[in-house]
Scaffold this active site. Structure first.
Site, PDB file in Angstrom:
ATOM      1  N   GLN A 214       0.861  -1.179   0.000  1.00 32.53           N
ATOM      2  CA  GLN A 214       0.000   0.000   0.000  1.00 32.53           C
ATOM      3  C   GLN A 214       0.905   1.239   0.000  1.00 32.53           C
ATOM      4  O   GLN A 214       1.559   1.539   1.002  1.00 32.53           O
ATOM      5  CB  GLN A 214      -0.889   0.007   1.243  1.00 32.53           C
ATOM      6  CG  GLN A 214      -1.638  -1.313   1.476  1.00 32.53           C
ATOM      7  CD  GLN A 214      -2.807  -1.499   0.542  1.00 32.53           C
ATOM      8  OE1 GLN A 214      -3.820  -0.823   0.632  1.00 32.53           O
ATOM      9  NE2 GLN A 214      -2.682  -2.456  -0.377  1.00 32.53           N
ATOM     10  N   GLY A 255     -11.346   2.335   5.332  1.00 36.36           N
ATOM     11  CA  GLY A 255     -10.419   1.542   4.533  1.00 36.36           C
ATOM     12  C   GLY A 255      -9.621   2.367   3.535  1.00 36.36           C
ATOM     13  O   GLY A 255      -9.801   3.577   3.383  1.00 36.36           O
ATOM     14  N   HIS A 256      -8.745   1.670   2.819  1.00 36.63           N
ATOM     15  CA  HIS A 256      -7.836   2.346   1.892  1.00 36.63           C
ATOM     16  C   HIS A 256      -8.589   2.932   0.694  1.00 36.63           C
ATOM     17  O   HIS A 256      -9.585   2.408   0.236  1.00 36.63           O
ATOM     18  CB  HIS A 256      -6.711   1.419   1.435  1.00 36.63           C
ATOM     19  CG  HIS A 256      -7.154   0.155   0.772  1.00 36.63           C
ATOM     20  ND1 HIS A 256      -6.311  -0.882   0.498  1.00 36.63           N
ATOM     21  CD2 HIS A 256      -8.364  -0.262   0.316  1.00 36.63           C
ATOM     22  CE1 HIS A 256      -6.959  -1.854  -0.098  1.00 36.63           C
ATOM     23  NE2 HIS A 256      -8.211  -1.491  -0.226  1.00 36.63           N
ATOM     24  N   ASN A 257      -8.082   4.075   0.240  1.00 38.61           N
ATOM     25  CA  ASN A 257      -8.602   4.813  -0.926  1.00 38.61           C
ATOM     26  C   ASN A 257      -9.963   5.453  -0.695  1.00 38.61           C
ATOM     27  O   ASN A 257     -10.556   5.997  -1.637  1.00 38.61           O
ATOM     28  CB  ASN A 257      -8.711   3.922  -2.170  1.00 38.61           C
ATOM     29  CG  ASN A 257      -7.424   3.223  -2.522  1.00 38.61           C
ATOM     30  OD1 ASN A 257      -6.342   3.713  -2.229  1.00 38.61           O
ATOM     31  ND2 ASN A 257      -7.524   2.074  -3.137  1.00 38.61           N
ATOM     32  N   SER A 275     -12.138   2.272  -1.235  1.00 35.09           N
ATOM     33  CA  SER A 275     -12.516   2.982  -2.465  1.00 35.09           C
ATOM     34  C   SER A 275     -13.947   3.498  -2.476  1.00 35.09           C
ATOM     35  O   SER A 275     -14.444   3.911  -3.525  1.00 35.09           O
ATOM     36  CB  SER A 275     -12.282   2.101  -3.703  1.00 35.09           C
ATOM     37  OG  SER A 275     -10.915   1.761  -3.814  1.00 35.09           O
TER      38      SER A 275
END
Length: 354
Positions: A214, A255-257, A275
């Site tokens: 990441q 979470g990521h993004n 996302s």
């Protein structure tokens, strides 16, 4: 001054070396000595970049990408735009994980403050930059090349990681951990919050689950407040962003993004998957779950304990599992209650012999 980033990039690598490393084959006539210098998402990739397509939802981005090469499943190889080499593999996401590890090997393991702190109760790295009026309480650690703005307090036991930027008049609570993050002004982060750890990214397969490096960041804009023990993952390729003025309760997972707009409200025990995008002034009640890659429009309100599985229009009020307009949700609940009461009444009648 532009931020130098958090990871050192290897390469460039030839297209031939890249294909061999990830187990892909070039479709058609391709110059295998072409150099690949970085990895980027489809919509941000340009000349010299490698990208990937795994989710068909992003096929329109693939057909217009500027990437030099793209990892794709066999069925999508013919849809590559002119100038983009299709590297065919049955598992594009797994291949991309290998490519990321090749370019950014140090992203596979967590790193926080790095070595070389002063060794006292206030462990401040010699290369860290602190403006006047910064308070560093005992036991806090300020990592290499970190920057802390005037009037900010770093509370006891907290960790400000390598190259992290914290703006002015912020409060970083006890035992909070900030890595791979850029923090604006007047931000409050309460005790135990974790900001910037790697996102939950694994390319699943029969041979095991391969970790996906990441390499993004967390961007927290001005006047944000983040509750105790909340976790915000850094982005995979692009950044995780928390918009200006947003207020986040305790025990929230982002979470990521994920992109959260300005002045949103996110209540305790909510989980937002990778996302997802929230527009400005979105409100999520307690224990809301949001699946990945969905969009919640500006001003929308989601009732507590709801599950959002698809895009939500702006300005609406939704609730339930799966979430739907509240009027429809209440009608469903009423009908279900009426049916249940009728069934119970018939059952009671049979037992009484009437």
């Amino acid at each position: 001054m532009e931020h130098p980033g958090f990871f050192e990039r290897a390469g460039p690598f030839s297209l031939r070396a890249m294909a061999e490393a990830v187990g892909a084959a070039a479709a058609g006539e391709v110059d295998l000595e072409t150099k690949i210098k970085d990895v980027r998402p489809l919509d941000a990739a340009g000349r010299g970049d490698l990208s990937f397509l795994d989710n068909p939802k992003y096929l329109p981005l693939f057909t217009h990408t500027g990437a030099t090469a793209c990892l794709v499943a066999p069925k999508f190889a013919g849809k590559a735009p002119a100038g983009t080499a299709a590297l065919v593999t049955p598992e594009p996401y797994r291949g991309f994980a290998k490519a990321l590890a090749l370019f950014y090997p140090d992203a596979l393991k967590p790193k926080a403050a790095k070595d070389g702190t002063s060794g006292g109760l206030e462990s401040v790295h010699r290369s860290a930059r602190l403006e006047e009026g910064v308070t560093v309480e005992p036991g806090a650690v300020i990592g290499a090349e970190a920057s802390i703005g005037r009037g900010t307090t770093i509370a006891a036991g907290s960790v400000i990681g390598y190259r992290v930027y914290v703006g002015r008049d912020c409060y970083i609570g006890p035992n909070a951990t900030l890595t791979h993050a850029l923090i604006g002004n007047r931000v409050t982060i309460h005790a135990g919050a974790s900001i910037g750890q790697d996102g939950f990214g694994f390319a699943m397969g029969r041979a095991g689950h391969q970790k996906v490096p990441q390499i993004g960041r967390v961007i927290i804009q001005d006047d944000v407040e983040i509750g105790a023990n909340t976790a915000i993952d850094r982005g995979a390729l692009r950044d995780t962003v928390i918009g200006e003025g947003t207020k986040i309760d305790n025990l929230v997972q982002i979470g990521h993004n994920v992109v959260v707009g300005r002045h949103c409200i996110i209540v305790a025990q909510t989980g937002i998957s990778g996302s997802a995008e929230l527009g400005d002034f979105v409100a999520l009640g307690g224990q809301v779950g949001v699946v990945g890659h969905v969009k919640i429009g500006a001003g929308a309100q989601i009732a507590g304990s709801s599950n959002v599985r698809g895009d939500v229009p702006p300005g609406v009020r939704w609730g339930g599992t799966p979430a739907k307009p509240t009027r429809l949700w209440f009608r469903e609940l009423t009908i279900l209650r009426q049916l249940a009461e009728r069934k119970d009444l018939r059952f009671d009648d049979k037992e009484s012999g009437d």
